[in-house]
Design a protein around this motif. Sequence first.
Motif, PDB file in Angstrom:
ATOM      1  N   ILE A 186      40.492  35.999  45.181  1.00 57.09           N
ATOM      2  CA  ILE A 186      40.229  35.597  46.519  1.00 57.09           C
ATOM      3  C   ILE A 186      41.266  35.035  47.359  1.00 57.09           C
ATOM      4  O   ILE A 186      42.244  34.896  46.747  1.00 57.09           O
ATOM      5  CB  ILE A 186      39.266  34.319  46.324  1.00 57.09           C
ATOM      6  CG1 ILE A 186      39.723  33.167  45.618  1.00 57.09           C
ATOM      7  CG2 ILE A 186      37.669  34.675  45.459  1.00 57.09           C
ATOM      8  CD1 ILE A 186      39.159  31.984  45.594  1.00 57.09           C
ATOM      9  N   GLU A 207      33.255  34.240  49.581  1.00 59.77           N
ATOM     10  CA  GLU A 207      33.672  35.348  48.841  1.00 59.77           C
ATOM     11  C   GLU A 207      32.833  35.415  47.296  1.00 59.77           C
ATOM     12  O   GLU A 207      32.993  34.572  46.808  1.00 59.77           O
ATOM     13  CB  GLU A 207      35.002  35.131  48.512  1.00 59.77           C
ATOM     14  CG  GLU A 207      36.131  35.045  49.835  1.00 59.77           C
ATOM     15  CD  GLU A 207      37.505  34.775  49.515  1.00 59.77           C
ATOM     16  OE1 GLU A 207      38.064  36.085  49.541  1.00 59.77           O
ATOM     17  OE2 GLU A 207      37.798  33.769  49.146  1.00 59.77           O
ATOM     18  N   ARG A 231      33.670  38.685  52.157  1.00 60.02           N
ATOM     19  CA  ARG A 231      34.474  39.587  51.365  1.00 60.02           C
ATOM     20  C   ARG A 231      33.914  39.884  50.007  1.00 60.02           C
ATOM     21  O   ARG A 231      33.146  38.553  49.463  1.00 60.02           O
ATOM     22  CB  ARG A 231      35.883  39.178  50.872  1.00 60.02           C
ATOM     23  CG  ARG A 231      36.835  39.435  52.483  1.00 60.02           C
ATOM     24  CD  ARG A 231      38.171  39.058  52.058  1.00 60.02           C
ATOM     25  NE  ARG A 231      37.970  37.506  52.156  1.00 60.02           N
ATOM     26  CZ  ARG A 231      37.839  36.756  53.532  1.00 60.02           C
ATOM     27  NH1 ARG A 231      37.820  37.408  54.508  1.00 60.02           N
ATOM     28  NH2 ARG A 231      37.707  35.568  53.499  1.00 60.02           N
ATOM     29  N   TYR A 245      34.530  41.297  45.994  1.00 57.62           N
ATOM     30  CA  TYR A 245      35.510  42.125  45.162  1.00 57.62           C
ATOM     31  C   TYR A 245      34.596  42.498  43.867  1.00 57.62           C
ATOM     32  O   TYR A 245      33.868  41.914  43.244  1.00 57.62           O
ATOM     33  CB  TYR A 245      36.394  40.945  44.636  1.00 57.62           C
ATOM     34  CG  TYR A 245      37.111  40.398  45.843  1.00 57.62           C
ATOM     35  CD1 TYR A 245      38.212  40.795  46.549  1.00 57.62           C
ATOM     36  CD2 TYR A 245      36.671  38.865  46.264  1.00 57.62           C
ATOM     37  CE1 TYR A 245      38.773  40.074  47.589  1.00 57.62           C
ATOM     38  CE2 TYR A 245      37.134  38.192  47.214  1.00 57.62           C
ATOM     39  CZ  TYR A 245      38.150  38.965  47.964  1.00 57.62           C
ATOM     40  OH  TYR A 245      38.910  38.106  49.188  1.00 57.62           O
TER      41      TYR A 245
END
Length: 235
Positions: free
Chosen positions: A120, A126, A198, A200
């Motif tokens: 992160i 996130e 975001r 991931y």
Amino acid sequence: MAKSKSKDRTLAIDIGGSGIKAMVLDRKGRPLGDRVRVQTPQPATPEALLRAIADLAEQAGACDQVSVGFPGVVRHGIVSTAVNLHPNWVEFDLASTLSESLGQPVRVANDADIQGFGAISGQGVELVITLGTGFGTALFVDGKLVPNLEGGHHPFRKKQTYEQQLGRAALEKVGTKKWNKRLKKAICKLQHLFNADRIYLGGGEAKKVDCELPKNVSIVPNINGLLGGIALWNL
């Protein structure tokens, strides 16, 4: 978890459904040696895994403290869930038992959480998704972890969970092309739920991702599951 300044050498351990990895990190989370790995014993009982971890620790080298990423919910070092390992893990005090075995202080967290700490930016919302034996999730808001999020076991589609549709068993059953289509749907659904800045994608099966991803989605190295372990000693 009490705040504690990281010591010189941290043994980071990442327990997975198919493999257990380990690496020694310096106080800034940088590798001090190569990653070592063994296959996860089957059946993956606490006793069998503890023996495997002891062997890995000897291979990895000396350390002052230990961090462990575990595939399930962990509270105060005690395992609450272990869907992809063995039922005997439930209510098992991993932190205390491993500390006694290795002779060093041990801190344990969910493996997706540790993957997230290694990935992160620390700004905004996130979401971390780990693709491996199972389907892990970790959510961070301005760098702070939202604890005990087990998104993989929530309903996704066709009366099945994210893990049932996107875990390694599903990938092997339906093939990469269909699995990627499911993954795109899952990312879209989770984005609507969390409105993440975001997202991931990590874990051992992230290398199988072969679809167009939204601009706010990126693939991160699986080694983050080890490198993020330093965060447990800097919280």
